[in-house]
Design a protein around this motif. Structure first.
Motif, PDB file in Angstrom:
ATOM      1  N   ASN A 150      82.335   9.705  45.445  1.00  0.00           N
ATOM      2  CA  ASN A 150      82.058   9.503  46.863  1.00  0.00           C
ATOM      3  C   ASN A 150      81.700  10.846  47.504  1.00  0.00           C
ATOM      4  OD1 ASN A 150      82.241   9.074  49.651  1.00  0.00           O
ATOM      5  ND2 ASN A 150      84.038   7.773  49.505  1.00  0.00           N
ATOM      6  N   ALA A 181      81.511  11.659  50.528  1.00  0.00           N
ATOM      7  CA  ALA A 181      82.389  11.962  51.659  1.00  0.00           C
ATOM      8  C   ALA A 181      83.686  12.609  51.194  1.00  0.00           C
ATOM      9  CB  ALA A 181      82.686  10.689  52.448  1.00  0.00           C
ATOM     10  N   VAL A 182      84.202  12.181  50.053  1.00  0.00           N
ATOM     11  CA  VAL A 182      85.398  12.807  49.492  1.00  0.00           C
ATOM     12  C   VAL A 182      85.066  14.211  49.006  1.00  0.00           C
ATOM     13  CG1 VAL A 182      87.197  12.649  47.731  1.00  0.00           C
ATOM     14  CG2 VAL A 182      86.375  10.576  48.856  1.00  0.00           C
ATOM     15  N   GLU A 229      82.967   3.456  60.720  1.00  0.00           N
ATOM     16  CA  GLU A 229      82.824   4.120  59.423  1.00  0.00           C
ATOM     17  C   GLU A 229      83.483   5.493  59.421  1.00  0.00           C
ATOM     18  OE1 GLU A 229      81.671   3.181  56.458  1.00  0.00           O
ATOM     19  OE2 GLU A 229      81.334   1.147  57.164  1.00  0.00           O
ATOM     20  N   THR A 258      86.644   6.244  56.815  1.00  0.00           N
ATOM     21  CA  THR A 258      86.504   7.331  55.844  1.00  0.00           C
ATOM     22  C   THR A 258      87.495   8.451  56.127  1.00  0.00           C
ATOM     23  OG1 THR A 258      84.146   6.796  55.790  1.00  0.00           O
ATOM     24  CG2 THR A 258      84.842   8.801  54.662  1.00  0.00           C
ATOM     25  N   LEU A 318      90.686   7.470  54.444  1.00  0.00           N
ATOM     26  CA  LEU A 318      90.582   7.645  52.997  1.00  0.00           C
ATOM     27  C   LEU A 318      90.749   9.106  52.601  1.00  0.00           C
ATOM     28  CD1 LEU A 318      89.785   6.652  50.101  1.00  0.00           C
ATOM     29  CD2 LEU A 318      87.404   7.092  50.774  1.00  0.00           C
ATOM     30  N   VAL A 319      89.964   9.977  53.194  1.00  0.00           N
ATOM     31  CA  VAL A 319      89.936  11.378  52.767  1.00  0.00           C
ATOM     32  C   VAL A 319      91.204  12.108  53.195  1.00  0.00           C
ATOM     33  CG1 VAL A 319      88.667  13.556  52.927  1.00  0.00           C
ATOM     34  CG2 VAL A 319      87.419  11.385  52.767  1.00  0.00           C
ATOM     35  N   TYR A 366      83.085  -1.818  55.639  1.00  0.00           N
ATOM     36  CA  TYR A 366      83.709  -0.569  55.143  1.00  0.00           C
ATOM     37  C   TYR A 366      82.999   0.060  53.940  1.00  0.00           C
ATOM     38  CZ  TYR A 366      86.483  -3.135  51.539  1.00  0.00           C
ATOM     39  OH  TYR A 366      86.900  -3.886  50.456  1.00  0.00           O
ATOM     40  N   ILE A 420      82.504   3.373  53.680  1.00  0.00           N
ATOM     41  CA  ILE A 420      83.342   4.577  53.496  1.00  0.00           C
ATOM     42  C   ILE A 420      82.881   5.445  52.317  1.00  0.00           C
ATOM     43  CG2 ILE A 420      85.345   3.623  54.682  1.00  0.00           C
ATOM     44  CD1 ILE A 420      86.695   3.125  51.978  1.00  0.00           C
ATOM     45  N   ASN A 421      81.609   5.351  51.973  1.00  0.00           N
ATOM     46  CA  ASN A 421      81.076   6.062  50.809  1.00  0.00           C
ATOM     47  C   ASN A 421      79.555   6.022  50.882  1.00  0.00           C
ATOM     48  OD1 ASN A 421      80.154   6.855  48.252  1.00  0.00           O
ATOM     49  ND2 ASN A 421      81.788   5.809  47.169  1.00  0.00           N
ATOM     50  N   PRO A 466      80.490   8.059  57.086  1.00  0.00           N
ATOM     51  CA  PRO A 466      81.439   8.578  56.104  1.00  0.00           C
ATOM     52  C   PRO A 466      81.394  10.101  55.951  1.00  0.00           C
ATOM     53  CG  PRO A 466      80.442   6.576  55.276  1.00  0.00           C
ATOM     54  CD  PRO A 466      79.717   6.922  56.546  1.00  0.00           C
ATOM     55  N   GLY A 469      84.690  12.204  56.543  1.00  0.00           N
ATOM     56  CA  GLY A 469      85.218  13.050  55.472  1.00  0.00           C
ATOM     57  C   GLY A 469      85.386  14.495  55.904  1.00  0.00           C
TER      58      GLY A 469
END
Length: 255
Positions: A67, A69-70, A150, A154, A157-158, A199, A201-202, A236, A240
């Motif tokens: 990903n 964003a990560v 979004e 994200t 997540l990150v 979602y 998110i990537n 994202p 991120g």
């Protein structure tokens, strides 16, 4: 291969597996005459969660980012290498290699989904259902609010990945969090924040399959909705980066 080559291959394979299983569950729910037709949003979120689990398991050597964003969020948090078995240092070249590998892997995974469900794509009469297998779309189209959704998803997540140690002390990626915890994290993001936009998110997860939809000879596929395509890329990335930067300030106070 050198370490960057190993990491590149790891990201390609991990992201391809993630997209194959994630977009595959959407195909099973959405396309005509499948065994899972009408399985619903909960089936999709569970499938995507364990699609991420599978991708993380096979992509340890790269840190299992899967990903962009990560990648960008962990770099923004101050990591000096990408972690995993390869221990690739963070620089412009390695960052671009990771993002390119994720995009390539996402395209490959989406193509394999089409091969697996070829007859069902042919039978499906609704073009939007075919596109929905490959890419996300909003329940209510409002680019500004869709972007905010979004960003929020994200960010969660990150930020959680970094809080668990995935962006500190030379570690990185989803592998640092662990396959099962990250699967559960993605699942809860989907069930809680996923309703408005599906979602993404990537960026790679959405853009790669959208490119595959555009180039594949899918019967009656319609357009690829490029007017919306920037939202699941830009949102994202912003989420991120915000998670990475704010983790530097907040996590020392919280953990």
């Amino acid at each position: 291969m050198d370490n960057l080559g190993v990491a590149f291959l790891s990201e390609v394979v991990g992201t391809a597996l993630l997209v194959l299983l994630g977009c595959g569950v959407v195909a099973n729910v959405a396309l005509a005459k499948t065994k899972g037709l009408g399985g619903g949003f909960l089936m999709v979120t569970i499938g995507w969660g364990f699609a991420v689990f599978s991708g993380v398991i096979v992509a340890y050597n790269s840190g299992a980012y899967l990903n962009p964003a990560v990648v960008l969020g962990v770099i923004a948090s101050g990591a000096d290498n990408f972690g995993g078995g390869a221990q690739v240092p963070v620089n412009v070249g390695s960052t671009l290699a990771y993002i390119a590998a994720e995009l390539i892997g996402a395209i490959i995974g989406a193509i394999v989904v089409w091969l697996a469900y070829k007859q069902h794509f042919d039978e499906e009469p609704v073009a939007a259902n075919k596109l929905g297998v490959f890419s996300t779309g909003p329940a209510i189209r409002s680019y500004g609010w869709n972007l905010i959704t979004e960003i929020i998803g994200t960010f969660v997540l990150v930020f959680v990945v970094i809080a668990f140690g995935g962006g500190r002390q030379g570690e990185g990626g989803l592998a640092a969090l662990g396959a099962l915890p990250v699967a559960l994290l993605v699942l809860v993001i989907g069930t809680s924040i996923g309703g408005p936009t599906g979602y993404a998110i990537n960026p790679a997860r959405d853009l790669g399959p959208r490119i595959a939809h555009f180039i594949l000879p899918i019967k009656g596929k319609g357009g690829s909705d490029w007017s919306y395509s920037w939202v699941p890329v830009v949102g994202p990335i912003i989420g991120g980066l915000l998670a990475g930067w704010l983790s530097i300030v907040l996590l020392p106070l919280l953990t």
